[in-house]
Design a protein around this motif. Structure first.
Motif, mmCIF file in Angstrom:
data_model
loop_
_atom_site.group_PDB
_atom_site.id
_atom_site.type_symbol
_atom_site.label_atom_id
_atom_site.label_comp_id
_atom_site.label_asym_id
_atom_site.label_seq_id
_atom_site.Cartn_x
_atom_site.Cartn_y
_atom_site.Cartn_z
ATOM 1 N N LEU A 170 0.279 -1.062 -0.385
ATOM 2 C CA LEU A 170 0.044 0.253 0.009
ATOM 3 C C LEU A 170 0.694 1.048 -0.010
ATOM 4 N N ILE A 171 1.843 1.638 0.839
ATOM 5 C CA ILE A 171 2.771 2.767 0.896
ATOM 6 C C ILE A 171 3.223 2.407 -0.121
ATOM 7 N N ALA A 172 3.326 1.497 -0.557
ATOM 8 C CA ALA A 172 4.558 1.437 -1.983
ATOM 9 C C ALA A 172 3.769 2.196 -3.079
ATOM 10 N N LEU A 173 2.803 1.867 -3.676
ATOM 11 C CA LEU A 173 1.690 2.287 -4.194
ATOM 12 C C LEU A 173 1.001 3.638 -3.879
ATOM 13 N N VAL A 174 1.565 4.562 -2.643
ATOM 14 C CA VAL A 174 0.816 5.655 -2.232
ATOM 15 C C VAL A 174 2.208 6.256 -2.842
ATOM 16 N N VAL A 175 3.004 6.436 -2.243
ATOM 17 C CA VAL A 175 4.554 7.070 -2.737
ATOM 18 C C VAL A 175 4.494 7.000 -4.733
ATOM 19 N N LEU A 176 4.335 6.092 -5.181
ATOM 20 C CA LEU A 176 4.585 6.073 -6.823
ATOM 21 C C LEU A 176 3.451 6.933 -7.395
ATOM 22 N N ALA A 202 6.633 16.090 0.490
ATOM 23 C CA ALA A 202 5.375 15.935 0.178
ATOM 24 C C ALA A 202 4.821 14.199 0.421
ATOM 25 N N MET A 203 5.807 13.580 -0.140
ATOM 26 C CA MET A 203 5.729 12.493 -0.013
ATOM 27 C C MET A 203 5.491 11.305 1.496
ATOM 28 N N ILE A 204 6.946 11.774 1.901
ATOM 29 C CA ILE A 204 7.400 11.595 3.154
ATOM 30 C C ILE A 204 6.007 11.921 4.932
ATOM 31 N N LEU A 208 3.969 9.362 5.468
ATOM 32 C CA LEU A 208 3.813 9.188 7.213
ATOM 33 C C LEU A 208 2.229 9.151 7.753
ATOM 34 N N ILE A 209 1.175 10.042 7.004
ATOM 35 C CA ILE A 209 -0.527 9.974 7.271
ATOM 36 C C ILE A 209 -1.004 8.820 7.046
ATOM 37 N N VAL A 210 -0.446 8.348 5.625
ATOM 38 C CA VAL A 210 -0.752 6.701 5.239
ATOM 39 C C VAL A 210 -0.770 5.646 6.064
ATOM 40 N N LEU A 211 1.048 5.901 6.284
ATOM 41 C CA LEU A 211 0.982 4.459 7.228
ATOM 42 C C LEU A 211 0.704 3.962 7.993
ATOM 43 N N PRO A 212 0.227 4.606 9.240
ATOM 44 C CA PRO A 212 -0.782 4.580 10.380
ATOM 45 C C PRO A 212 -1.784 3.512 10.045
ATOM 46 N N LEU A 213 -2.849 4.052 8.959
ATOM 47 C CA LEU A 213 -3.832 3.907 8.228
ATOM 48 C C LEU A 213 -3.296 2.209 7.583
ATOM 49 N N ALA A 214 -2.882 2.390 6.625
ATOM 50 C CA ALA A 214 -2.489 1.408 5.944
ATOM 51 C C ALA A 214 -1.822 0.200 6.754
ATOM 52 N N VAL A 261 4.522 1.280 17.282
ATOM 53 C CA VAL A 261 4.017 2.535 17.709
ATOM 54 C C VAL A 261 3.781 3.517 16.012
ATOM 55 N N THR A 262 3.472 3.667 15.728
ATOM 56 C CA THR A 262 3.533 4.648 14.579
ATOM 57 C C THR A 262 2.439 5.901 14.836
ATOM 58 N N GLY A 263 2.456 7.101 13.758
ATOM 59 C CA GLY A 263 1.629 7.957 13.866
ATOM 60 C C GLY A 263 2.847 9.065 13.990
ATOM 61 N N ILE A 264 3.211 10.463 13.365
ATOM 62 C CA ILE A 264 3.254 11.426 14.242
ATOM 63 C C ILE A 264 1.638 12.228 14.858
ATOM 64 N N LEU A 265 1.324 12.699 14.003
ATOM 65 C CA LEU A 265 -0.386 13.064 14.972
ATOM 66 C C LEU A 265 -1.205 12.302 15.761
ATOM 67 N N PRO A 266 -1.099 12.331 17.035
ATOM 68 C CA PRO A 266 -1.985 11.661 17.925
ATOM 69 C C PRO A 266 -3.257 10.838 17.781
ATOM 70 N N GLN A 267 -4.102 11.851 17.277
ATOM 71 C CA GLN A 267 -4.910 11.399 16.572
ATOM 72 C C GLN A 267 -5.211 10.254 15.393
ATOM 73 N N LEU A 268 -3.641 9.398 14.386
ATOM 74 C CA LEU A 268 -3.299 8.543 14.052
ATOM 75 C C LEU A 268 -2.449 8.254 14.592
ATOM 76 N N ARG A 269 -1.939 7.833 15.607
ATOM 77 C CA ARG A 269 -1.243 7.419 17.132
ATOM 78 C C ARG A 269 -2.204 5.913 16.736
ATOM 79 N N TYR A 270 -1.293 5.259 16.748
ATOM 80 C CA TYR A 270 -1.777 3.689 17.234
ATOM 81 C C TYR A 270 -0.551 2.761 17.867
ATOM 82 N N ILE A 271 -0.632 1.910 19.365
ATOM 83 C CA ILE A 271 0.388 1.434 19.507
ATOM 84 C C ILE A 271 -0.505 -0.174 19.243
#
Ligand SMILES: [Zn+2]
Length: 479
Positions: A170-176, A202-204, A208-214, A261-271
């Motif tokens: 998912l991340i590879a496709l989003v970045v591309l 922009a990609m990073i 970073l936002i997509v990563l936790p969701l992905a 743990v992922t996510g810089i933003l608390p709203q998208l942060r999962y442990i």
């Protein structure tokens, strides 16, 4: 990001659609591609079959065949990555898709088709190696006489495929896709180097936002139910002033003890905590593992990585462009020689050493935080003492206790994951060194503060050096 997928993305991004040199003929390229793919899969099958034969022969000693298996599984992964680079560069697979198929201007579709055969190889290889995991499970069940929970084989394979490939694909496709969209606007006239930095930034940010969701979408997860353990974990997070969206239990194939743990933003942060951790570790040890992840957030490690990678990329692009220009002038080279921009070649060893170094130190900072978490649940010795001993001494005693508890948890996790002390990873270092550091910490807990301060100082100094080098390179370039 898994190295294989990182290489996928780098190769797809960095190899431009220059005209195919003829020959070899297109048909020859296709035949080579299919023969190569067949060879990769057959070699995976050979590794799997040989391991299973060894397992069947040595019912007593599982360790030796399993060590052989994990060594060759790792080598096979490297082999697959090398084959991919070979296909992309020497067989011109990128160009066949972009030019011969005429898909170069399509957003994400061309990248997807370029990656398709290789993603298939990744998936089939996982499925082939999965046979060995099943054999190991059966052997252990037969030996212990205890049958594990009857999970259908297909479901086990599905969980493993999702865990190993889902998020990265998912991340590879989003970045591309993001890269294609930026490319589509065609900023040909603007400063190329700065455009590269902007698009990477922009990609990073987006990944970073997509990563936790992905990861949420791809991994088999469920929210941790309310109760004693969760309440204690949340209490510790509140104490550390850490906010997060959820604690998720990660259903692994009852063998992997892991947390993340992922996510810089608390709203998208999962442990994330794997099921095995909850089943095999005591509640206090679970707090230690959770405290380790909370430590990553408290020390802002993700944010630090983000800033470090972005500023480093700016520096590498400027320095790389400077060296390229110097080489072109010095040796009268043709500029089209640099098929892959120099900064990408520089980036691999650069990040391996710098990011690896800080990653290993950050891991230890998180370990210290894990020790603090367990220490906070150790009963206060001062309260039970009659004479007024100093508070500082009681803190030292509790930190020592907490460190020993955390050390025990680490040893358990190592054992469950079937690793030994010599296991080395570029991001976490040698396991035995990490454990020894904790042993020293248990003897003299004051070392924790010294280590944290020096790590933070080193990080800030490195950032300052990156900024200075970038400025100098920029000034030289604009002369
Ligand atoms: Zn960690």
């Amino acid at each position: 990001m898994r190295t294989t997928y990182l290489i996928f993305v780098l190769v797809v991004l960095s190899i431009p659609s220059f005209p195919l040199p003829q020959p070899p003929h297109l048909l020859v390229r296709f035949v080579t591609l299919f023969l190569g793919m067949g060879f990769v899969l057959l070699s995976a099958e050979y590794i799997a079959l040989r391991t299973m034969r060894q397992l069947a022969r040595n019912q007593r000693n599982l360790i030796a065949p399993l060590q052989w298996f994990s060594k060759w599984k790792g080598r096979h992964r490297i082999f697959r990555a090398i084959m991919f680079v070979f296909f992309a560069i020497f067989l011109g697979w990128n160009n066949i898709v972009r030019q011969e198929f005429g898909l170069g201007s399509w957003i994400a579709i061309d990248d997807l088709i370029i990656l398709l055969p290789f993603m298939l190889i990744e998936i089939i290889s996982t499925a082939i190696f999965h046979q060995v995991d099943l054999t190991i499970d059966q052997t252990i069940e037969r030996r212990s006489g205890v049958a594990a929970a009857p999970i259908p084989h297909e479901e086990k394979l599905w969980v493993q495929l999702r865990t190993e490939h889902g998020p990265w694909m998912l991340i590879a496709l989003v970045v591309l896709t993001i890269h294609d969209v930026i490319d589509w606007f065609n900023f040909a006239e603007t400063n190329q180097a700065m455009l590269a930095v902007a698009s990477m930034g922009a990609m990073i940010v987006i990944s970073l936002i997509v990563l936790p969701l992905a990861i949420r979408m791809a991994l088999p997860l469920r929210s941790m139910p309310r109760g004693n353990v969760r309440d204690e974990l949340e209490a510790w997070a509140t104490h550390e002033k850490i906010r997060f969206s959820d604690i998720l239990i990660w259903r692994t194939r009852h063998s992997l003890a892991n947390a993340a743990v992922t996510g810089i933003l608390p709203q998208l942060r999962y442990i994330f905590i794997s099921e095995t951790i909850l089943h095999q570790l005591s509640p206090l040890e679970v707090i230690g593992v959770f405290g380790h992840e909370v430590g990553h957030v408290r020390h802002r490690h993700l944010l630090k990585f983000f800033v470090f990678v972005l500023t480093s990329l700016v520096m590498l692009i400027l320095v790389g462009a400077g060296i390229e220009r110097w080489m072109v002038q010095q040796w009268r080279l043709n500029e089209s020689l640099f098929l892959i921009p120099l900064y990408l070649w520089l980036a691999v060893p650069y990040f391996y050493f710098t990011l690896g170094y800080f990653s290993r130190r950050f891991e230890r900072q998180a370990d210290i935080a894990g020790c603090r978490a367990t220490a906070s649940f150790v009963p206060d010795p001062a309260s039970s003492m009659l004479d007024e001993s100093s508070v500082a001494e009681s803190i030292t005693i509790r930190m020592r206790e907490g460190t020993l508890l955390f050390l025990g948890a680490m040893r358990k996790v190592t054992l469950i994951n079937g690793m030994d002390g010599s296991h080395w990873s570029w991001r976490q270092g040698r396991l035995s060194d990490r454990l020894r550091f904790l042993e020293q910490l248990a003897i003299s807990p004051e070392k924790a503060t010294v280590f944290n301060t020096s790590t933070n100082r080193q990080f800030l100094l490195s950032l300052a050096a990156i900024v200075v080098i970038s400025l100098v390179a920029y000034l030289i370039l604009s002369l």
